[in-house]
Design an enzyme around this catalytic site. Structure first.
Site, PDB file in Angstrom:
ATOM      1  N   LEU A  76       0.938  -1.195   0.029  1.00  0.00           N
ATOM      2  CA  LEU A  76       0.014  -0.007  -0.006  1.00  0.00           C
ATOM      3  C   LEU A  76       0.797   1.086  -0.076  1.00  0.00           C
ATOM      4  CD1 LEU A  76      -3.036  -0.491   2.564  1.00  0.00           C
ATOM      5  CD2 LEU A  76      -2.984   0.073   0.131  1.00  0.00           C
ATOM      6  N   ASP A  77       0.572   2.219  -0.892  1.00  0.00           N
ATOM      7  CA  ASP A  77       1.315   3.420  -0.817  1.00  0.00           C
ATOM      8  C   ASP A  77       1.182   4.207   0.471  1.00  0.00           C
ATOM      9  OD1 ASP A  77       1.819   3.137  -3.474  1.00  0.00           O
ATOM     10  OD2 ASP A  77       0.139   4.321  -4.044  1.00  0.00           O
ATOM     11  N   PRO A  78       2.256   4.828   1.028  1.00  0.00           N
ATOM     12  CA  PRO A  78       2.435   5.549   2.239  1.00  0.00           C
ATOM     13  C   PRO A  78       0.943   6.576   2.255  1.00  0.00           C
ATOM     14  CG  PRO A  78       4.744   5.615   1.418  1.00  0.00           C
ATOM     15  CD  PRO A  78       3.727   5.018   0.376  1.00  0.00           C
ATOM     16  N   ALA A  83      -1.908   5.763   1.166  1.00  0.00           N
ATOM     17  CA  ALA A  83      -3.109   5.329   1.206  1.00  0.00           C
ATOM     18  C   ALA A  83      -3.286   4.530   2.703  1.00  0.00           C
ATOM     19  CB  ALA A  83      -2.904   4.079   0.226  1.00  0.00           C
TER      20      ALA A  83
END
Length: 303
Positions: A43-45, A47
């Site tokens: 997961l992107d930071p 997100a």
């Protein structure tokens, strides 16, 4: 030994690898020693939401989790496109055009079902041996090939002003390999404007959903003495989307030894084999013959 899953509700700005490190740190603090830990999908930071973290023998299922479908809710802010396609990047394009609700409803069916999308330049894909985001940060020019993905469903929430929509929140059920940031970019462009993701939250990853997720604070409580069993899901929680196959003791012994079982009266497909309640292996059945894909080194607590 600890085997199973911790489903973290990943907070903003925490990286996925940092989430794994937090699980390792708390397990050590709780006295469990060194454990093998991995995550089931980055997961992107920026997100939030479901981050499945596998422990012990459950790490053998991380690859399967990466291939699983996901459900996200996300918001597209119209009028600005950033180089990262989210809030983190610099603005590279602007537009005064804002779509109407009717225009949005007309466009969304084009983004449901099989589609082709170009991944974001700021992604972890490899380009000539380097990560795309590293090349992008260095200002290098490169092209990423489009990829085929499947948007199983795409539902928009009602908007405040149907005549001029400034931002749009959607829920998407997507196949593996789908980039939500690319989806947001392409929807905005199809509406004659530009846009970027201003909010992204993962609601489901494979068999795990947000109702099973715990906060970082609750994870940290384990390191301070809270019972691990309150947050640990069993290994088989990652297998609930496929049928179980019960083995007798002799069959279980054969599977643990990697031998092929023949003459089984079951339909072809993927199963998880168990002896009693204990997972033995992830297996593939074809023509009545069973072959082991992944064996689990687990013992019955009664043994």
């Amino acid at each position: 030994m600890v085997d199973g899953w911790i489903i973290l509700d990943k907070p903003l700005e925490l990286g996925s690898t940092q989430g794994v490190a937090a699980v390792k740190r708390n397990l050590r603090a709780a006295g469990f020693g060194k454990c093998k830990v991995g995550h089931g999908g980055t997961l992107d930071p920026l997100a939030t939401g479901v981050l499945p973290i596998a422990i012990g023998e459950a790490t053998k299922l991380c690859g399967r989790m990466l291939d699983a479908s996901k459900v996200y809710t996300f918001t597209v802010g119209f009028g600005e496109e950033s180089d990262t396609l989210d809030l983190e990047g610099k603005i590279v394009a602007t537009s005064d055009v804002r779509p109407s609700w009717q225009e949005i409803k007309a466009v969304l069916p084009r983004f449901t079902g099989p589609i082709s999308q170009v991944p974001p330049a700021y992604s972890a894909l490899m380009v000539d041996g380097e990560r795309a985001y590293d090349l992008a940060r260095k200002g290098e020019t490169f092209e990423l090939k489009s990829r085929d993905v499947v948007i199983r469903s795409l539902v928009a929430e009602p908007v405040a002003d149907p005549a001029r929509v400034e931002e749009l929140t959607l829920t998407a059920h997507v196949s593996k390999g789908t980039y939500i940031r690319s989806l947001a970019r392409d929807i905005a462009r199809a509406l004659g404007t530009v846009g970027h993701v201003t909010m992204l939250r993962r609601l489901k990853a494979g068999p795990f959903d947000i109702a099973q997720a715990i906060s970082l604070d609750k994870l940290n409580d384990v390191g301070k003495g809270a019972p691990l069993e309150h947050i640990l899901l069993p290994l088989e929680a990652g297998l609930v989307d496929i049928p179980a196959l019960s083995l007798d003791p002799e069959q279980a012994r054969a599977v643990r030894q990697g031998r092929v079982l023949a003459g089984l009266p079951f339909e072809d497909g993927l199963y998880w084999a168990k002896a009693g309640s204990v997972p033995v292996a992830l297996v593939e059945l074809s023509g009545g013959s069973l072959k082991v894909q992944r064996g689990f080194n687990l013992k019955d607590v009664a043994e």
